[in-house]
Design an enzyme around this catalytic site. Structure first.
Site, PDB file in Angstrom:
ATOM      1  CB  CYS A  92      -1.283   0.190   1.257  1.00 33.36           C
ATOM      2  SG  CYS A  92      -3.354   1.210   0.610  1.00 33.36           S
ATOM      3  CE  LYS A 113     -10.237   4.482   4.559  1.00 34.08           C
ATOM      4  NZ  LYS A 113     -10.125   4.639   6.356  1.00 34.08           N
ATOM      5  CB  SER A 141      -8.267   0.250   4.565  1.00 30.10           C
ATOM      6  OG  SER A 141      -8.563   1.857   4.815  1.00 30.10           O
ATOM      7  CG  HIS A 184      -4.250  -3.572   3.411  1.00 28.47           C
ATOM      8  ND1 HIS A 184      -3.373  -2.729   3.621  1.00 28.47           N
ATOM      9  CD2 HIS A 184      -4.808  -2.253   3.008  1.00 28.47           C
ATOM     10  CE1 HIS A 184      -3.328  -1.577   3.350  1.00 28.47           C
ATOM     11  NE2 HIS A 184      -3.929  -1.133   3.376  1.00 28.47           N
ATOM     12  CD  GLU A 186      -2.083  -6.234   4.981  1.00 21.87           C
ATOM     13  OE1 GLU A 186      -1.802  -4.821   5.337  1.00 21.87           O
ATOM     14  OE2 GLU A 186      -2.534  -6.327   3.462  1.00 21.87           O
ATOM     15  NE  ARG A 198      -9.148   4.599  12.615  1.00 26.57           N
ATOM     16  CZ  ARG A 198      -8.557   4.496  11.647  1.00 26.57           C
ATOM     17  NH1 ARG A 198      -6.947   3.893  11.826  1.00 26.57           N
ATOM     18  NH2 ARG A 198      -8.775   4.153  10.424  1.00 26.57           N
TER      19      ARG A 198
END
Length: 301
Positions: A92, A113, A141, A184, A186, A198
């Site tokens: 990323c 986003k 993300s 991502h 992972e 969050r």
């Protein structure tokens, strides 16, 4: 998270992992203590050598990457890896940094986003994707991207992309010395959930004005109904009393599925398997005798 990808690899070999962070990057006391206790020194690893390298991402602070405190140390690591490491995988933000440093490609700011689970298609008959399904899921993300056109213009090979999320997986022109992720693979099943929570907490605290949208294709309809009810109470009035009425964020009641784990493990296994076949037993040498650094996979695929 990357350690779990390594641990899930379907390879009959033993891996030694050497986490490190450039000493020049400023850290808080707690982070610095952790690094000093558990991490290796980059200078020592340069002397001993590495067969493969994963450069993980970070949360940017400044509008441009060269303003970041990690920029110069990261460039030094990339320079060293380009000569001494069999293959380097950039994740990323590290992908954006590497492509800016090596090719002058500026990442583009997105209007909103890009986060959620996106369907990707395999574009290339390449060893990294030869054993996975033609279409597979990957989480994204990020607020920025490097487009397929930008990558192709500098000769990168795009192995997997999405109509909605852009490029996930690409390699350097030689096909292997550098591997680039924009997604991502992972991520754990609840990584996006934690990010969403969050952002909700930031809204409750008055740090952002708008209640966060859902990550795309992540929450089920049942989960969305639970979250809609929670959001309605929170948005009615951002006060301590409203938060008491809303109760705790209902993360334990949500059932999110991991639809990307198998593909991520397969790509990671293919990557490490290819490294194993062409790297030298002496970690200071990136290749066994006979491997052409400009076409490192030519002899085995």
């Amino acid at each position: 998270q990357f350690l779990r990808l390594i641990g899930g690899c379907d390879l009959n070999t033993q891996f030694f992992v050497y986490p490190f962070s450039a000493a020049e990057i400023p850290r808080g006391d707690r982070a610095q203590e952790h690094i000093e206790r558990y991490y290796f020194e980059f200078e020592a690893l340069k002397t001993a050598g590495l067969n493969a390298l994963v450069v993980s991402g970070a949360n940017p602070v400044f509008p441009t990457l060269p303003e970041e405190s990690f920029w110069m140390p990261l460039c030094a690591v990339l320079d060293w890896a380009s000569v001494h490491v069999t293959s380097t995988l950039c994740a990323c933000l590290a992908t954006h940094a590497a492509l800016l440093y090596f090719h002058g490609i500026e990442r583009q700011r997105l209007r909103t986003k890009r986060w959620g689970i996106f369907r990707h298609r395999v574009n290339d008959d390449h060893p990294l994707v030869q054993n996975i399904e033609a279409h597979f899921d990957v989480p994204h993300s990020r607020w920025n991207e490097i487009s397929p056109t930008q990558m192709r213009n500098v000769g990168l090979r795009i192995l997997a992309e999405s109509d909605d999320a852009g490029v996930h997986l690409a390699t350097s022109k030689d096909g292997f010395r550098f591997v680039f992720f924009q997604g991502h693979p992972e991520y754990d099943h609840n990584s996006l959930l934690k990010e969403y929570k969050r952002e909700v907490n930031r809204y409750q605290a008055g740090e952002i004005d708008n209640y966060p949208p859902y990550p795309d294709r992540y929450f089920s309809e049942t989960d969305r109904r639970l979250l809609d009810n929670y959001a309605a109470v929170v948005k009615s009035q951002r006060t301590a009393e409203a938060r008491l009425v809303a109760g705790n964020f209902p993360e334990n009641d949500l059932q999110v599925d991991n639809t990307w784990r198998d593909a991520g493990r397969m790509i990671f296994s293919c990557w490490l398997g290819a490294v194993f076949q062409i790297t030298d037993h002496d970690r200071r040498k990136p290749f066994i005798k006979g491997v052409n650094p400009d076409h490192p996979l030519a002899e085995i695929f």
